[in-house]
Design an enzyme around this catalytic site. Structure first.
Site, short mmCIF file in Angstrom:
data_model
loop_
_atom_site.label_atom_id
_atom_site.label_comp_id
_atom_site.label_asym_id
_atom_site.label_seq_id
_atom_site.Cartn_x
_atom_site.Cartn_y
_atom_site.Cartn_z
N HIS A 125 64.81 17.89 -59.90
CA HIS A 125 65.01 19.33 -60.06
C HIS A 125 65.27 19.88 -58.66
O HIS A 125 64.72 19.36 -57.68
CB HIS A 125 63.75 20.05 -60.55
CG HIS A 125 63.22 19.63 -61.87
ND1 HIS A 125 62.41 18.55 -62.02
CD2 HIS A 125 63.34 20.19 -63.10
CE1 HIS A 125 62.06 18.44 -63.30
NE2 HIS A 125 62.62 19.42 -63.97
N ASP B 206 62.12 20.31 -56.66
CA ASP B 206 61.35 19.12 -56.25
C ASP B 206 61.76 18.69 -54.86
O ASP B 206 60.94 18.25 -54.06
CB ASP B 206 61.62 17.88 -57.12
CG ASP B 206 61.59 18.12 -58.59
OD1 ASP B 206 60.88 19.04 -59.00
OD2 ASP B 206 62.28 17.37 -59.32
N GLU C 20 67.71 18.29 -73.43
CA GLU C 20 66.51 17.45 -73.63
C GLU C 20 65.55 18.12 -74.61
O GLU C 20 64.90 19.10 -74.27
CB GLU C 20 65.83 17.21 -72.27
CG GLU C 20 64.63 16.29 -72.36
CD GLU C 20 63.99 16.03 -71.00
OE1 GLU C 20 64.73 15.91 -69.99
OE2 GLU C 20 62.75 15.94 -70.94
N GLU D 91 63.30 12.02 -74.89
CA GLU D 91 62.08 11.58 -74.21
C GLU D 91 61.05 11.13 -75.25
O GLU D 91 60.76 11.87 -76.20
CB GLU D 91 61.54 12.73 -73.35
CG GLU D 91 60.26 12.37 -72.61
CD GLU D 91 59.92 13.35 -71.50
OE1 GLU D 91 60.85 13.83 -70.81
OE2 GLU D 91 58.73 13.65 -71.33
N HIS E 154 58.21 13.48 -76.02
CA HIS E 154 58.66 14.69 -76.71
C HIS E 154 58.90 14.39 -78.19
O HIS E 154 58.62 15.22 -79.06
CB HIS E 154 59.96 15.22 -76.09
CG HIS E 154 59.80 15.66 -74.66
ND1 HIS E 154 60.83 16.20 -73.95
CD2 HIS E 154 58.74 15.63 -73.82
CE1 HIS E 154 60.42 16.49 -72.72
NE2 HIS E 154 59.15 16.14 -72.63
N ASP F 40 64.52 9.71 -71.29
CA ASP F 40 63.40 9.88 -70.38
C ASP F 40 62.31 8.95 -70.91
O ASP F 40 61.68 9.22 -71.93
CB ASP F 40 62.92 11.33 -70.34
CG ASP F 40 63.68 12.15 -69.31
OD1 ASP F 40 64.64 11.61 -68.73
OD2 ASP F 40 63.32 13.32 -69.09
N ASP G 224 51.96 16.25 -73.53
CA ASP G 224 52.98 15.44 -72.87
C ASP G 224 52.32 14.71 -71.71
O ASP G 224 52.39 15.15 -70.57
CB ASP G 224 54.08 16.40 -72.38
CG ASP G 224 55.38 15.72 -72.06
OD1 ASP G 224 55.55 14.54 -72.42
OD2 ASP G 224 56.27 16.38 -71.48
N ASP H 76 53.07 11.92 -70.40
CA ASP H 76 54.04 11.28 -69.51
C ASP H 76 53.54 9.98 -68.89
O ASP H 76 53.63 9.78 -67.68
CB ASP H 76 54.43 12.25 -68.37
CG ASP H 76 55.38 13.33 -68.82
OD1 ASP H 76 55.95 13.22 -69.92
OD2 ASP H 76 55.57 14.31 -68.06
N ASP I 4 60.58 9.40 -66.69
CA ASP I 4 59.93 10.71 -66.58
C ASP I 4 58.45 10.46 -66.88
O ASP I 4 57.93 10.80 -67.93
CB ASP I 4 60.55 11.70 -67.57
CG ASP I 4 60.10 13.13 -67.30
OD1 ASP I 4 59.20 13.30 -66.45
OD2 ASP I 4 60.64 14.06 -67.92
C1 XLS Z 1 59.16 18.20 -69.33
C2 XLS Z 1 60.47 17.56 -69.21
C3 XLS Z 1 61.08 17.68 -67.83
C4 XLS Z 1 62.55 17.36 -67.90
C5 XLS Z 1 63.31 17.81 -66.71
O1 XLS Z 1 58.41 17.97 -70.25
O2 XLS Z 1 60.36 16.23 -69.60
O3 XLS Z 1 60.43 16.85 -66.95
O4 XLS Z 1 62.78 16.02 -68.10
O5 XLS Z 1 63.28 19.18 -66.55
NI NI Z 2 61.85 14.76 -69.38
NI NI Z 3 58.41 15.73 -70.71
#
Ligand code: XLS
Ligand code: NI
Ligand code: NI
Length: 478
Positions: A142, A145, A273, A309, A312, A337, A348, A350, A380
Site C-alpha cells: 500500500h 506502508d 478483493e 483471499e 476472506h 492473497d 481475519d 491472516d 497476505d
Molecule cells: C485486508 C485486506 C488487505 C488487502 C490490501 O483484509 O486483505 O490487506 O489485501 O488492501
Molecule cells: Ni488481502
Molecule cells: Ni485480509
C-alpha cells in the site's frame, strides 16, 4: 542495552508501541576485504541467514525448502512461474503485532519506529534482503506502508515518489518485481465513513488523488496488477446509510480509475478483493459473486479480475475453493492473497497457510483455469504476536511457500491420473446425449420436456455421489 520505542501497526494510524529494541544486526561484510580495494560496504541485516535453498523433503534444516524447488518443471512450467510468490510490505515490514488488548511486540532492530523518510528507506533495504533471501520474485504494498504520510496530501505524494525511486533501484538490482500496488484508504481517520462510499464528497476526491498517485507509482515500478480492496467501503448501520448512493459512487470511482489507467497507459490488471466484513459490519465487496455482480452492473467486467483471499472466503461463509471456482468459471480469476484463518477465531487472523489439504485443493482449481497470468500467490499473512523475532518472518514464509509448493505437486499428481475429472465427467453423462444434450443446446422447451418426461413416466435411477469414497481417494495423494 534496551530502549523503548514505538513500532507501527498497519491497521492503526496512531502506530501503537512500545516494544523492545535490541542492537541492530548489521554487519559490514565488505570490511572483510583488504582495505586497499575500493569496496562499498554491503549492509546485511540478516548476516546469519543465507539464501534459502531447496533441500528436498528429508531435510530437517528449518531454513531450507523441502518442497519448493524454483527451477523444477511441473506441467511444463517451473515452480517459480507457477507460484509467482509475493511478500506483502504491510505485514512483513510494518506489522508489529498490536491488537486491541496490547501494543506491538515485534523486535525489528532496523526500524527506529519513526515516520521519517530515512527510516522508510532503511526498511526498503531490509525488505529486499528478505525478498532475495527467500527467493521470492514479487512483492506488494500500500502507498502508506512504504512511505510516510506527509503534512498535506502533496507532501504525501512526494514522499511516495521519493521512496518509489529507491524501490525501483532495488527492483533493478535484485530482479524482484512488483506484483501489485494499492492505496491505503482505511487507516487514516479521514476515511472513517469510507473512501469512495463516504458521505463526505471531499473524502472521495482525496481518495481519487491517492489512487491516482498510487497508480502512477505502480506503473513506474512495472506493477503487474493494481488492487482495490474495499477498506471501509461498507456500513455499520442502515439507519444512517444510503446504500444505493454509496454503491453508485463506488462504481463511479472504479470507472474513473479505469479512465485514468487508459490515460496514462497503465497496462496492469485491475483486481478487486472481496471481503464480507471487518472493518465494517457489511462490506460491499462481500464475496466473489457479489463483486462480479457489482462489476457487471457498472460495466467494469472487461477491466477487472478478482484477488481472492482465503481468510476472506471463510469469513463470507465459503471455502476458498468455492471462491476460486466461481471466479474461474466466469473468467475472473486473477490472483490470490494466500493465508488462512483459525477455526476458533472469527476474524481475519491472516495466518500463514500450512495445510496441504487446503493448498492442494486451491492449486487444483488454479491449474484447472490455466494457472496465473498476471496474478500470483501473495502472502497476505502475518506472524503471530508471540512470534516477535525477525527470524520468525523467515520460518513463516518458508512454511507458506512449501505448503503451496506441496499443494502444486499434489494437484499435478491428481491431474496426471485424471481420476476426479473422469468421475465428474461420468457423473454428468446424462447431459452428453439425448434429452440432456437437447436442453444444453437450447433445442428443448417446456412443451418438448413435458412430452418427453410424461412419455417416460419416471426419471432414470439416481446414482450415489460417493463423497466419502472420493475423500478417501483424495487422501491417497497427500
Ligand atoms: C485486508 C485486506 C488487505 C488487502 C490490501 O483484509 O486483505 O490487506 O489485501 O488492501
Ligand atoms: Ni488481502
Ligand atoms: Ni485480509
Amino acid at each position: 542495552m534496551t530502549k523503548l520505542r514505538q513500532f507501527p501497526n498497519f491497521y492503526s494510524p496512531s502506530f501503537l508501541g512500545p516494544i523492545n529494541c535490541k542492537l541492530p544486526i548489521v554487519s559490514l561484510s565488505a570490511l572483510a576485504f583488504p582495505l586497499s580495494l575500493p569496496v562499498f560496504p554491503i549492509m546485511q541485516f540478516f548476516p546469519d541467514i543465507q539464501k534459502i535453498q531447496y533441500e528436498g523433503p528429508e531435510s530437517r534444516n528449518p531454513l531450507a525448502f523441502r518442497f519448493y524447488n524454483p527451477d523444477e518443471v511441473i506441467e511444463g512450467r517451473t515452480m517459480r512461474d507457477h507460484m509467482r510468490f509475493s511478500i506483502v510490505y504491510w505485514h512483513t515490514m510494518r506489522g508489529g503485532g498490536a491488537d486491541p488488548f496490547g501494543p506491538a511486540t515485534a523486535e525489528r532492530p532496523w526500524d527506529d519506529g519513526t515516520d521519517s523518510i530515512d527510516n522508510a528507506l532503511k526498511r526498503v533495504e531490509v525488505a529486499f534482503e528478505i525478498f532475495e533471501k527467500l527467493q521470492v520474485p514479487y512483492y506488494a504494498f500500500h502507498d502508506r506502508d512504504v512511505a510516510p504520510e506527509g503534512k498535506n496530501i502533496r507532501e504525501s505524494h512526494k514522499n511516495l515518489q521519493r521512496i518509489a525511486e529507491s524501490l525501483k533501484a532495488h527492483q533493478k538490482k535484485s530482479g524482484v518485481k512488483l506484483l501489485w500496488g494499492t492505496a491505503n484508504m482505511f487507516s487514516n481517520p479521514r476515511f472513517m465513513h469510507g473512501a469512495a462510499t463516504t458521505c463526505n464528497a471531499d473524502v472521495f476526491a482525496y481518495a481519487a488523488s491517492q489512487v491516482k498517485t498510487a497508480m502512477e507509482v505502480t506503473k513506474e515500478l512495472g506493477g503487474e496488477n493494481y488492487v482495490f480492496w474495499g477498506g471501509r467501503e461498507g456500513y455499520m448501520t442502515q439507519l444512517n446509510t444510503d446504500m444505493k448512493r454509496e454503491i453508485d459512487h463506488l462504481g463511479r470511482f472504479l470507472n474513473l480509475a479505469v479512465d485514468y489507467a487508459k490515460k496514462i497507459g497503465f497496462k496492469g490488471q485491475f483486481l478487486i478483493e472481496p471481503k464480507p466484513k471487518e472493518p465494517t459490519k457489511h462490506q460491499y465487496d462481500s464475496d466473489a459473486a457479489a463483486c462480479i455482480n457489482f462489476l457487471r452492473a457498472y460495466d467494469l467486467v472487461p477491466y477487472f479480475k478478482l484477488n481472492l483471499e482465503t481468510n476472506h472466503a471463510t469469513l463470507a461463509g465459503h471455502t476458498m475453493m468455492h471462491e476460486l471456482d466461481y471466479s474461474g468459471m466466469q473468467g475472473m480469476l486473477g490472483s490470490i492473497d494466500a493465508n488462512t484463518g483459525d477455526l476458533l477465531l472469527g476474524w481475519d487472523t491472516d495466518q500463514f497457510p500450512t495445510d496441504f489439504y487446503l493448498t492442494a485443493q486451491c492449486m487444483l482449481i488454479i491449474l484447472k483455469y490455466g494457472g496465473f497470468t498476471t496474478g500470483g500467490v501473495n502472502f497476505d499473512a502475518k506472524v503471530r504476536r508471540e512470534s516477535f523475532e525477525p527470524i520468525d518472518l523467515f520460518h513463516a514464509h518458508i512454511g507458506g511457500m512449501d505448503a503451496f509448493a506441496r499443494g502444486l505437486r499434489i494437484a499435478a499428481e491428481i491431474r496426471k491420473e485424471g481420476f476426479f475429472d473422469g468421475f465428474v465427467k461420468n457423473r454428468y453423462r446424462s447431459w452428453d446425449s439425448g434429452i440432456g444434450k437437447e436442453i444444453e443446446s437450447g433445442k428443448a422447451n417446456f412443451d418438448t420436456l413435458d412430452q418427453y418426461i410424461c412419455e417416460k413416466g419416471e426419471v432414470d435411477k439416481n446414482e450415489s455421489g460417493r463423497q466419502e469414497f472420493l475423500e478417501n481417494v483424495f487422501n491417497r495423494y497427500l
